[in-house]
Design an enzyme around this catalytic site. Sequence first.
Site, PDB file in Angstrom:
ATOM      1  CG  ASP A 185      -1.715   1.244   1.421  1.00  0.00           C
ATOM      2  OD1 ASP A 185      -1.892   1.979   0.436  1.00  0.00           O
ATOM      3  OD2 ASP A 185      -2.155   1.508   2.558  1.00  0.00           O
ATOM      4  CD  GLU A 218      -3.955   7.260   0.551  1.00  0.00           C
ATOM      5  OE1 GLU A 218      -5.151   6.908   0.644  1.00  0.00           O
ATOM      6  OE2 GLU A 218      -3.047   6.747   1.245  1.00  0.00           O
TER       7      GLU A 218
END
Length: 345
Positions: A185, A218
Site C-alpha cells: 500500500d 495520501e
Amino acid sequence: MEITNRIIHTIEELVKTPSSSGFTGRAIEKVESMLTGLPLEMKRNHKGGLLITIEGKDTTKHRLLTAHVDTLGAMVKEIKGNGRLKLSMIGGFNWSSVEGEYCTIHTTSGKEYSGTILMHQTSVHVYKDAREAKRDEQNIEVRIDEKVNNANEVRELGISVGDFISFSPRVEVTDSGFIKSRHLDDKASVGILVELIKEISTHESLPYTTHFLISNNEEIGYGGNSNITPETVEYLAIDMGAMGDGQSTDEYTVSICAKDSSGPYHYELRKKLVRLAEENNIGYKVDIYPYYGSDASAAIRAGFDVKHGLIGPGIESSHAFERTHKSSLEQTYRLVYQYVLSELV
C-alpha cells in the site's frame, strides 16, 4: 505474462526505497529515473509529488490517474534517558504491527542508523508484564544499533527530534506467485502505473490527454487533492483493495470500490469499470471498504468537479504484514490498460 514480472521487479525496487509521508524524495526520484527518456511530460508539484502527462487525441477533455508512493512510518518524538527513542506515528497502523521490526533512522545531516522497534518491556526474564503491557507510544521504542546509553550519546550521533524513521520492507517473492512486503500500500499500484506508462507512451495513442499523479501525502489525507486540470472529467485512484471478514476482495483479482468511508464512488464510472472487466475477461470483485479513504475521495473533498473511481490489487493484512499475488497485479494492470484506452463515461 511478461509485464507482470516487470511490475514485480518495479515494486521490489520501490518498497526498498524509504518514503514515509513527508520523506518521499528518494522514491519520487526513483520513479522519475524509471520514466526518463520516454515521450511524455514530467514535473514535480510544490508538494513533491510527480505529475506525468501524455497528450491524447482529444486535448479538451482530460483523465487523471493516481497512485501514492508515500507509506506508513514514524518520526523521533523523544530521545529517552536510556538512549532509546520514542516514536510519533505517521499514518494509521497498530503499534503491534511494527513491534520487532528493523528500522532506519534518517538524520537531517543525511547519516543513517539502523535499529529495532521494541517494547520497553520486551524481556520476559525481567518484566513480569512483558506479555500484557499495552503496545502504544508510551511503551514502544527504538533500540539503536550504536553504543549509546543515554540521551547525550544519542544526540552526539546527530539524531534529533523530528528525524524520520522507516520500516524494513522485508520484501520476498515466492515460487507460488505471492509478493509479501511492507508498503504494498500503495507501491504495488505505483509499480502497475509505472509499467503502464512505459507501455502506452511508446505503443499506444490515447483518446484523451491523460495525467498520472504519483502522490506523496495520501497516508495523511491530502496527496491527490491538487494538480487537477480544469479539463479533467474523470479521476481514477489506483490503490489497494482491503481484505478481511465480510470483504469480497481477494489476492487474485482486481478490486473495484463501490463505497468507502467517504461515501459512494461515481456510480456510472464504477459500472463502466465492471463492464470493461467483463468484456475483457478480467477477474474482478466489487467491494466496500468501511475504514478507508483514497486520493480520489480527497479530490472530491477538495471540491473538484470530477467523476471519481477507485480500483486496485487485493492486499492481505493492510497496514501490517502485507501480501498480494501476481494474478491480482496482472488483473489490475489489464483493467487500467483498458480504461485509459476507453471512451469517457
